[in-house]
Design an enzyme around this catalytic site. Structure first.
Site, short mmCIF file in Angstrom:
data_model
loop_
_atom_site.label_atom_id
_atom_site.label_comp_id
_atom_site.label_asym_id
_atom_site.label_seq_id
_atom_site.Cartn_x
_atom_site.Cartn_y
_atom_site.Cartn_z
N GLU A 5 15.96 24.35 78.78
CA GLU A 5 16.79 25.68 78.99
C GLU A 5 15.92 26.67 79.37
O GLU A 5 16.60 27.94 79.58
CB GLU A 5 17.42 25.94 77.64
N HIS A 45 11.26 22.73 77.15
CA HIS A 45 12.43 23.45 77.03
C HIS A 45 13.03 23.08 78.34
O HIS A 45 12.85 23.76 79.46
CB HIS A 45 11.91 24.84 77.15
N GLY A 60 12.63 26.17 67.86
CA GLY A 60 12.58 27.02 66.64
C GLY A 60 11.19 27.13 66.25
O GLY A 60 10.25 26.25 66.66
N ILE A 67 2.78 21.86 68.06
CA ILE A 67 2.92 20.76 67.18
C ILE A 67 3.25 19.68 68.16
O ILE A 67 4.18 19.86 69.28
CB ILE A 67 4.11 20.72 66.19
N CYS A 111 12.22 20.54 71.42
CA CYS A 111 11.16 21.21 70.74
C CYS A 111 10.93 20.94 69.35
O CYS A 111 10.82 19.69 68.95
CB CYS A 111 10.91 22.77 71.24
#
Length: 198
Positions: free
Chosen positions: A170, A168, A50, A129, A77
């Site tokens: 996915e 990630h 997100g 980040i 993440c």
């Protein structure tokens, strides 16, 4: 049932598809009123990627605090970053912004999520980040780092079954991503079988 907490990210439904192939899955937004009840009923929690900082992502950090050690948790993440904050680590801005960039990742110690994977593999990164390597994260092992910039890419608390991935799984750019999700689901299923035998 595995509950995916959606941190308002376009990748969430890739995650839903991956998990849905393997087991029952539900998805709910990070600020939904039903989130607490849904999490209570779930066998495990996955916190999606997100935008922004984890402290601003609805009830995510509260849920991690509430269910840590009770249910397996996978943070991806932003979810990874929330785990870091909840357990006393620190975040910082990355030296290099990684948005849609492949990196090679090197395993630094065993991690259930990486079962059946080679010691090095390619992943897709979308983040600005990172976990601050200068601040210790008690009870967690750092299990993978990026070979290009040395940033921490994965953590694990094996005893509490809490796993964090900065990259990630996915994304189509993470070639072994489905195997990683399958490893997590297998752990959840083993827990259910063990509790049914008691």
């Amino acid at each position: 049932m595995i509950l995916i907490i959606d941190n308002y990210d376009s990748f969430t439904y890739n995650l839903v598809q991956y998990v849905g192939v393997l087991t029952d899955v539900a998805v709910v937004k990070n600020d939904d009123d039903s989130l607490g009840n849904m999490a209570e009923k779930a066998d495990a929690l996955i916190f999606s990627p997100g935008p922004g900082w984890p402290a601003d992502a609805g009830k995510m950090e509260t849920l991690i605090q509430q269910f840590a050690g009770q249910k397996p948790i996978l943070g991806i993440c932003l979810g990874f970053q929330a785990i870091v904050e909840v357990f006393g680590g620190k975040l910082r801005l990355a030296h290099q912004v990684m948005h849609g960039k492949n990196s090679q990742v090197r395993q630094t110690s065993g991690n259930l999520i990486f079962n059946h994977l080679p010691s090095k593999f390619l992943v897709m990164r979308y983040h600005s980040i990172v976990m601050d390597e200068a601040v210790a994260l008690p009870d967690f092992a750092i299990t993978a780092v990026a070979t290009d910039d040395g940033e921490i890419m994965a953590i694990e608390n094996e005893k509490e079954q809490i796993y964090g991935l900065q990259f990630h799984p996915e994304s189509i750019g993470t070639l072994d991503g489905m195997t990683m999700i399958e490893n997590f689901v297998n752990q959840v299923n083993e827990n259910k079988e063990s509790s049914n035998e008691k």
